[in-house]
Enzyme design. Structure first.
Site, PDB file in Angstrom:
ATOM      1  N   HIS A  28       0.711  -1.202   0.071  1.00 39.19           N
ATOM      2  CA  HIS A  28       0.082   0.037   0.170  1.00 39.19           C
ATOM      3  C   HIS A  28       0.451   1.249   0.021  1.00 39.19           C
ATOM      4  O   HIS A  28       0.573   2.194  -0.432  1.00 39.19           O
ATOM      5  CB  HIS A  28      -0.813   0.382   1.332  1.00 39.19           C
ATOM      6  CG  HIS A  28      -1.569  -1.098   1.654  1.00 39.19           C
ATOM      7  ND1 HIS A  28      -1.754  -1.993   2.740  1.00 39.19           N
ATOM      8  CD2 HIS A  28      -2.820  -1.992   0.037  1.00 39.19           C
ATOM      9  CE1 HIS A  28      -2.766  -2.851   2.122  1.00 39.19           C
ATOM     10  NE2 HIS A  28      -3.355  -2.982   1.148  1.00 39.19           N
ATOM     11  N   CYS A 137     -12.708 -10.150  -2.577  1.00 38.83           N
ATOM     12  CA  CYS A 137     -12.521  -8.984  -4.180  1.00 38.83           C
ATOM     13  C   CYS A 137     -13.835  -7.811  -4.686  1.00 38.83           C
ATOM     14  O   CYS A 137     -13.800  -7.153  -4.637  1.00 38.83           O
ATOM     15  CB  CYS A 137     -12.059  -9.451  -5.496  1.00 38.83           C
ATOM     16  SG  CYS A 137     -10.930 -10.423  -6.009  1.00 38.83           S
ATOM     17  N   LYS A 310       2.418 -11.896  -4.318  1.00 31.52           N
ATOM     18  CA  LYS A 310       2.138 -11.082  -4.122  1.00 31.52           C
ATOM     19  C   LYS A 310       1.496 -10.392  -3.108  1.00 31.52           C
ATOM     20  O   LYS A 310       1.855 -11.050  -1.935  1.00 31.52           O
ATOM     21  CB  LYS A 310       0.322 -10.414  -4.891  1.00 31.52           C
ATOM     22  CG  LYS A 310      -0.138  -8.967  -4.054  1.00 31.52           C
ATOM     23  CD  LYS A 310      -1.424  -8.835  -4.949  1.00 31.52           C
ATOM     24  CE  LYS A 310      -1.763  -7.856  -4.547  1.00 31.52           C
ATOM     25  NZ  LYS A 310      -3.491  -7.418  -4.043  1.00 31.52           N
ATOM     26  N   LYS A 313      -1.256  -8.810   3.797  1.00 28.32           N
ATOM     27  CA  LYS A 313      -2.221 -10.112   5.007  1.00 28.32           C
ATOM     28  C   LYS A 313      -2.587 -10.921   4.855  1.00 28.32           C
ATOM     29  O   LYS A 313      -2.050 -11.359   5.710  1.00 28.32           O
ATOM     30  CB  LYS A 313      -2.601  -8.199   5.566  1.00 28.32           C
ATOM     31  CG  LYS A 313      -2.160  -6.942   5.738  1.00 28.32           C
ATOM     32  CD  LYS A 313      -1.908  -6.810   7.337  1.00 28.32           C
ATOM     33  CE  LYS A 313      -0.766  -6.324   7.912  1.00 28.32           C
ATOM     34  NZ  LYS A 313      -0.154  -5.998   8.651  1.00 28.32           N
TER      35      LYS A 313
END
Ligand code: MSP
Length: 530
Positions: A28, A137, A310, A313
């Site tokens: 992020h 998503c 990727k 968390k």
């Protein structure tokens, strides 16, 4: 399609708004830093710049997280914003102009106005939908987006390829946005504005996706109520993505402050490639339906990978930004991610690479150069920066490098190639270090007959360093400010125009650097979970 109405010197850049279901990790922070570097650069070029970031707070994902934590979604979001997301901006030194939350009244108002307009204009109808939904998503999925797992907790079930978690079958009466009407208009947009989606790999993927045909989009939910109510039917809330995408215009006054809206819009939008479809398909279709200009660009950057996957968390691979900044500092964090990863491609994060670049490029390359230059002017000229010097060819060559890298970096930033801008600027660091080795100011200082030559060398290296302070200020703002002050620069370095960075002629005198700009770190603590 409406033409972009933005004047050339207006620069509005937005990051995605971040889900508040969890705390931020360096993936992020990566988007934030990239947007901040671009915004700082444009601000320093005198452009009418605006950087927007914020948080995405509605939808099932946040609702479920709040319930699991025995609290309300609003309370949960307030806590996460105050304790995690706003502090992140400080940790990585983001100079955002605004922070939007989708629970802000201004946002809810704009969403309501926008929806009502689309409804009144016939772009929304009611229908029924049944399909697979991934809460991670927040999206209905096609079978192509799913896979069946053979083992693990979810063996034998259909899971989302991105989240690796089971999808749910949802059947609802929903309101639909006539997105299928926009298939050809979108393809025309991609064709007529080839840099609308970048990089090329993302552009190609989006074009082939749209060519396969577009379905209408379900834009409401009635099975839960954590969202903005549909204005004409309060038993439904707005689909979280439809709500979230509107932040880019609600924050600048869509529906309430036309003057500001027209001053800012359209934006350059940075997004991770995983959410490029939302931004390059749904979002422009929504804007077209409302008769508004589409974004200036949608840039889908790559992912930070850990162990080839990727960073996330949910997969327990998230690294908190402070784990890095506590050891290496904020500037190094910003520099590393902008330099080491080609913007637009995936990049693997490793502590070894970070540490190696820190030592070679920041501590030895740049930091040491700064210390040496200040020390030499102090030692040989009592701190006074020589003026009125006669420049040799070698001195002129350094000035020429400064001029070249200034133009190259500006052009690279225009293409959003931040890594290329930095690589170019670094040729000035290397040339200055090479120049000092060849010119040997310490040898010149031994013979008063070389006084004029020494003056020219000291002037040249101070000027080169000043150019670097100005050009690097968007990336390493703290170190650049410290250096600028030590070089006797007037005003704030952040107010110096990046486009004329090489023309600086030096301040009256140098003052000592309070400490090394990038102190050597002998034993970085890399024993953290990755
Ligand atoms: N809330 C939506 C965005 C709505 S914008 C209208 C969302 N939020 S997110 O918190 O999941 O992700 C925000 C951004 O962080 C995305 O651009 C995403 O690609 C990025 N990243 C999340 N993990 C990342 C990496 N490991 N590497 C690089 N960027 C990453 O999606």
């Amino acid at each position: 399609m409406p033409a972009a109405s933005q004047s050339a010197d207006s620069f509005y850049i937005a990051t995605p708004i971040f889900y508040v279901n969890d705390v931020p990790h360096i993936g992020h922070a990566y988007t934030e830093v990239a947007a901040d570097v671009l915004a700082r650069w444009h601000r320093q070029a005198g452009d009418d710049t605006w950087l927007l970031t914020g948080t995405d707070e509605h939808g099932q994902k946040i609702l479920r997280t709040a319930v699991a934590n025995d609290t309300t979604p609003k309370q949960w979001a307030d806590t996460l914003v105050a304790d995690a997301w706003l502090p992140l901006l400080k940790t990585i030194n983001i100079a955002n102009d605004d922070f939007i939350r989708t629970t802000d009244e201004r946002h809810e108002k704009a969403v309501t106005i926008f929806l009502q307009k689309l409804y009144d204009d016939g772009f929304i109808y009611s229908g029924e939908y049944e399909g697979y939904y991934c809460v991670g998503c927040e999206e209905y999925k096609q079978l192509d987006d799913l896979m069946e797992t053979a083992d693990g907790d979810f063996a034998g079930t259909l899971v989302c390829k991105i989240h690796g978690r089971p999808v749910e079958i949802l059947k609802e009466k929903n309101y639909f946005f006539r997105m299928s009407d926009f298939q050809q208009k979108l393809l025309d947009l991609y064709e007529s504005q080839p840099d609308f989606i970048q990089p090329e790999s993302v552009r190609n993927e989006i074009i082939s996706f749209v060519k396969q045909g577009l379905d209408d989009l379900s834009i409401s939910r009635s099975s839960f109520d954590w969202g903005i109510q549909i204005p004409w039917d309060h038993s439904h809330v707005v689909y979280v993505w439809f709500d979230a995408l509107l932040n880019y215009i609600s924050a600048i006054g869509y529906g309430t402050d036309t003057e500001n809206f027209e001053r800012r819009w359209p934006a350059v939008q940075l997004v991770g490639k995983d959410i490029a479809r939302f931004h390059a398909v749904i979002w422009p279709a929504m804007l077209m339906a409302a008769g508004l200009p589409v974004p200036r660009r949608v840039f889908g950057h790559g992912w930070l990978l850990v162990g080839g996957e990727k960073m996330s968390k949910s997969k327990l691979t998230g690294i908190a930004p402070s784990e890095i900044t506590d050891t290496f500092g904020v500037d190094a964090f910003r520099y590393y991610f902008m330099r080491a990863i080609s913007f637009g491609q995936d990049g693997s994060f490793s502590w070894e690479d970070l540490s190696a670049r820190y030592q070679a490029e920041l501590a030895n390359g740049f930091g040491n150069l700064a210390s040496r230059v200040i020390a030499m002017v102090t030692r040989y000229r009592g701190g006074v920066i020589p003026t009125g010097v006669e420049l040799s060819d070698a001195d002129q060559a350094i000035f020429a490098t400064g001029l070249r890298v200034t133009a190259e970096a500006d052009a690279a930033i225009e293409r959003l190639a931040i890594h290329e801008a930095l690589a170019s600027i670094w040729t000035l660091v290397d040339d200055l270090n090479g120049y000092i080795t060849i010119q040997e100011p310490w040898a010149l200082s031994k013979d008063p007959a070389n006084a004029e030559r020494l003056d020219a060398v000291l002037f040249t290296i101070v000027r080169g360093l000043g150019t670097l302070a100005v050009l690097l200020s968007p990336v390493i703002p703290d170190a650049a400010a410290t250096l600028w002050t030590a070089l006797g620069g007037t005003g704030a370095v952040a107010d110096q125009n990046v486009r004329t960075a090489s023309e600086w002629e030096g301040g009256p005198s140098v003052s000592p650097l309070p400490a090394s700009l990038f102190p050597r770190i002998e034993q970085p603590d890399t024993a953290v979970t990755t």
